[in-house]
Design a protein around this motif. Structure first.
Motif, PDB file in Angstrom:
ATOM      1  N   TYR A  45     -12.924  44.781  31.267  1.00  0.00           N
ATOM      2  CA  TYR A  45     -13.609  45.298  30.092  1.00  0.00           C
ATOM      3  C   TYR A  45     -14.067  44.133  29.233  1.00  0.00           C
ATOM      4  N   GLU A  46     -15.211  44.284  28.614  1.00  0.00           N
ATOM      5  CA  GLU A  46     -15.697  43.305  27.647  1.00  0.00           C
ATOM      6  C   GLU A  46     -15.450  43.861  26.252  1.00  0.00           C
ATOM      7  N   LEU A  47     -14.882  43.046  25.384  1.00  0.00           N
ATOM      8  CA  LEU A  47     -14.654  43.482  24.015  1.00  0.00           C
ATOM      9  C   LEU A  47     -15.967  43.465  23.261  1.00  0.00           C
ATOM     10  N   THR A  48     -16.233  44.544  22.530  1.00  0.00           N
ATOM     11  CA  THR A  48     -17.485  44.646  21.788  1.00  0.00           C
ATOM     12  C   THR A  48     -17.271  44.543  20.289  1.00  0.00           C
ATOM     13  N   SER A  49     -16.162  45.086  19.793  1.00  0.00           N
ATOM     14  CA  SER A  49     -15.886  45.043  18.360  1.00  0.00           C
ATOM     15  C   SER A  49     -14.454  45.487  18.120  1.00  0.00           C
ATOM     16  N   SER A  50     -14.047  45.412  16.869  1.00  0.00           N
ATOM     17  CA  SER A  50     -12.719  45.895  16.491  1.00  0.00           C
ATOM     18  C   SER A  50     -12.804  46.538  15.112  1.00  0.00           C
ATOM     19  N   ALA A  51     -11.818  47.359  14.816  1.00  0.00           N
ATOM     20  CA  ALA A  51     -11.795  48.061  13.535  1.00  0.00           C
ATOM     21  C   ALA A  51     -10.357  48.246  13.085  1.00  0.00           C
ATOM     22  N   LYS A  52     -10.197  48.380  11.787  1.00  0.00           N
ATOM     23  CA  LYS A  52      -8.889  48.632  11.202  1.00  0.00           C
ATOM     24  C   LYS A  52      -8.898  50.046  10.648  1.00  0.00           C
ATOM     25  N   GLU A  54      -6.274  52.314   8.814  1.00  0.00           N
ATOM     26  CA  GLU A  54      -4.964  52.433   8.164  1.00  0.00           C
ATOM     27  C   GLU A  54      -3.935  51.586   8.892  1.00  0.00           C
ATOM     28  N   SER A  55      -2.975  52.182   9.610  1.00  0.00           N
ATOM     29  CA  SER A  55      -1.942  51.401  10.279  1.00  0.00           C
ATOM     30  C   SER A  55      -2.288  51.085  11.740  1.00  0.00           C
ATOM     31  N   LEU A  56      -3.488  51.433  12.170  1.00  0.00           N
ATOM     32  CA  LEU A  56      -3.902  51.248  13.558  1.00  0.00           C
ATOM     33  C   LEU A  56      -5.025  50.221  13.669  1.00  0.00           C
ATOM     34  N   GLN A  57      -4.851  49.261  14.575  1.00  0.00           N
ATOM     35  CA  GLN A  57      -5.920  48.335  14.913  1.00  0.00           C
ATOM     36  C   GLN A  57      -6.599  48.881  16.165  1.00  0.00           C
ATOM     37  N   VAL A  58      -7.941  48.916  16.164  1.00  0.00           N
ATOM     38  CA  VAL A  58      -8.692  49.446  17.298  1.00  0.00           C
ATOM     39  C   VAL A  58      -9.584  48.351  17.864  1.00  0.00           C
ATOM     40  N   ILE A  59      -9.575  48.241  19.189  1.00  0.00           N
ATOM     41  CA  ILE A  59     -10.470  47.327  19.889  1.00  0.00           C
ATOM     42  C   ILE A  59     -11.372  48.169  20.775  1.00  0.00           C
ATOM     43  N   TYR A  60     -12.679  48.014  20.582  1.00  0.00           N
ATOM     44  CA  TYR A  60     -13.659  48.744  21.387  1.00  0.00           C
ATOM     45  C   TYR A  60     -14.093  47.870  22.556  1.00  0.00           C
ATOM     46  N   VAL A  61     -14.171  48.487  23.740  1.00  0.00           N
ATOM     47  CA  VAL A  61     -14.520  47.760  24.953  1.00  0.00           C
ATOM     48  C   VAL A  61     -15.553  48.544  25.759  1.00  0.00           C
ATOM     49  N   LYS A  62     -16.270  47.801  26.606  1.00  0.00           N
ATOM     50  CA  LYS A  62     -17.141  48.444  27.581  1.00  0.00           C
ATOM     51  C   LYS A  62     -16.755  47.920  28.956  1.00  0.00           C
ATOM     52  N   LYS A  63     -16.874  48.786  29.949  1.00  0.00           N
ATOM     53  CA  LYS A  63     -16.497  48.440  31.308  1.00  0.00           C
ATOM     54  C   LYS A  63     -17.521  47.471  31.882  1.00  0.00           C
ATOM     55  N   VAL A  64     -17.021  46.377  32.464  1.00  0.00           N
ATOM     56  CA  VAL A  64     -17.891  45.377  33.078  1.00  0.00           C
ATOM     57  C   VAL A  64     -17.971  45.628  34.574  1.00  0.00           C
ATOM     58  N   GLU A  65     -16.819  45.842  35.210  1.00  0.00           N
ATOM     59  CA  GLU A  65     -16.801  46.088  36.646  1.00  0.00           C
ATOM     60  C   GLU A  65     -15.578  46.898  37.031  1.00  0.00           C
ATOM     61  N   ASP A  66     -15.753  47.740  38.053  1.00  0.00           N
ATOM     62  CA  ASP A  66     -14.671  48.593  38.553  1.00  0.00           C
ATOM     63  C   ASP A  66     -13.926  47.998  39.734  1.00  0.00           C
ATOM     64  N   LYS A  67     -14.544  47.019  40.379  1.00  0.00           N
ATOM     65  CA  LYS A  67     -13.900  46.450  41.566  1.00  0.00           C
ATOM     66  C   LYS A  67     -12.685  45.635  41.151  1.00  0.00           C
ATOM     67  N   PRO A  68     -11.731  45.464  42.051  1.00  0.00           N
ATOM     68  CA  PRO A  68     -10.535  44.683  41.703  1.00  0.00           C
ATOM     69  C   PRO A  68     -10.916  43.282  41.238  1.00  0.00           C
ATOM     70  N   HIS A  69     -10.214  42.812  40.237  1.00  0.00           N
ATOM     71  CA  HIS A  69     -10.457  41.484  39.675  1.00  0.00           C
ATOM     72  C   HIS A  69     -10.098  40.426  40.711  1.00  0.00           C
ATOM     73  N   PRO A  70     -10.984  39.441  40.948  1.00  0.00           N
ATOM     74  CA  PRO A  70     -10.773  38.491  42.044  1.00  0.00           C
ATOM     75  C   PRO A  70      -9.771  37.369  41.783  1.00  0.00           C
ATOM     76  N   GLN A  71      -9.179  37.284  40.605  1.00  0.00           N
ATOM     77  CA  GLN A  71      -8.294  36.159  40.309  1.00  0.00           C
ATOM     78  C   GLN A  71      -7.008  36.235  41.111  1.00  0.00           C
ATOM     79  N   THR A  72      -6.433  35.073  41.358  1.00  0.00           N
ATOM     80  CA  THR A  72      -5.179  34.985  42.092  1.00  0.00           C
ATOM     81  C   THR A  72      -4.025  35.371  41.176  1.00  0.00           C
ATOM     82  N   PRO A  73      -2.905  35.801  41.750  1.00  0.00           N
ATOM     83  CA  PRO A  73      -1.755  36.178  40.916  1.00  0.00           C
ATOM     84  C   PRO A  73      -1.277  35.028  40.048  1.00  0.00           C
ATOM     85  N   GLY A  74      -0.730  35.371  38.887  1.00  0.00           N
ATOM     86  CA  GLY A  74      -0.198  34.371  37.970  1.00  0.00           C
ATOM     87  C   GLY A  74       1.236  34.016  38.331  1.00  0.00           C
TER      88      GLY A  74
END
Length: 154
Positions: A45-52, A54-74
């Motif tokens: 997901y790509e972060l697009t914006s955030s909002a506050k 009251e007691s909740l922080q919200v992060i808005y995202v849009k989907k970039v890709e559905d395929k499994p992420h290619p990075q190696t395990p940490g």
């Protein structure tokens, strides 16, 4: 402790909630708000914006890709420290080499990297291209490219 919610940037469907965190440290929320990308359940997901709200922080995202992420395990999870991979960004690459993995005992040390535009590393200056949290691997990643003024210096 605070509350955090990730929502899909989809106005037509009322910005549906994707993931929620009831008890999360404020410093971690700040780090997540600084991320350009969020990976969970193999979806990027790509972060697009955030909002506050009251007691909740919200992060808005849009989907970039559905395929499994290619990075190696940490590294091994659950060892009580915060991990940050420094990865070399290369245009059009399928994967990005790990240059170093840093371990931090607190979120403030990670935040110093997250807010920096330039990192001095391996006797060179590197420019940040993006910052992400990969929840699947429980790791933060900082993508760097060699600074323009450093490229000619070898």
């Amino acid at each position: 402790m605070a509350q955090l919610e990730y929502r899909l940037l989809d106005e037509e469907n009322g910005f549906p909630a994707l993931y929620g965190y009831e008890q999360i440290q404020k410093e971690e929320i700040i780090a997540r708000c600084l991320c350009d990308y969020f990976i969970k359940e193999g979806i990027v997901y790509e972060l697009t914006s955030s909002a506050k709200e009251e007691s909740l922080q919200v992060i808005y995202v849009k989907k970039v890709e559905d395929k499994p992420h290619p990075q190696t395990p940490g590294q091994i999870k659950g060892m009580g420290f915060i991990l940050l991979e420094l990865r070399e960004f290369q245009e059009e690459a399928d994967s990005y080499p790990i240059m170093k993995t840093l371990e931090f005992g607190n979120m403030q040390d990670l935040l110093l990297y997250a807010v920096s535009l330039y990192i001095n590393f391996q006797d060179s200056e590197w420019e940040k291209t993006s910052f992400e949290i990969d929840e699947d691997r429980e790791i933060f990643c900082l993508y760097l490219k060699q600074s323009v003024k450093e490229e000619g210096v070898k």
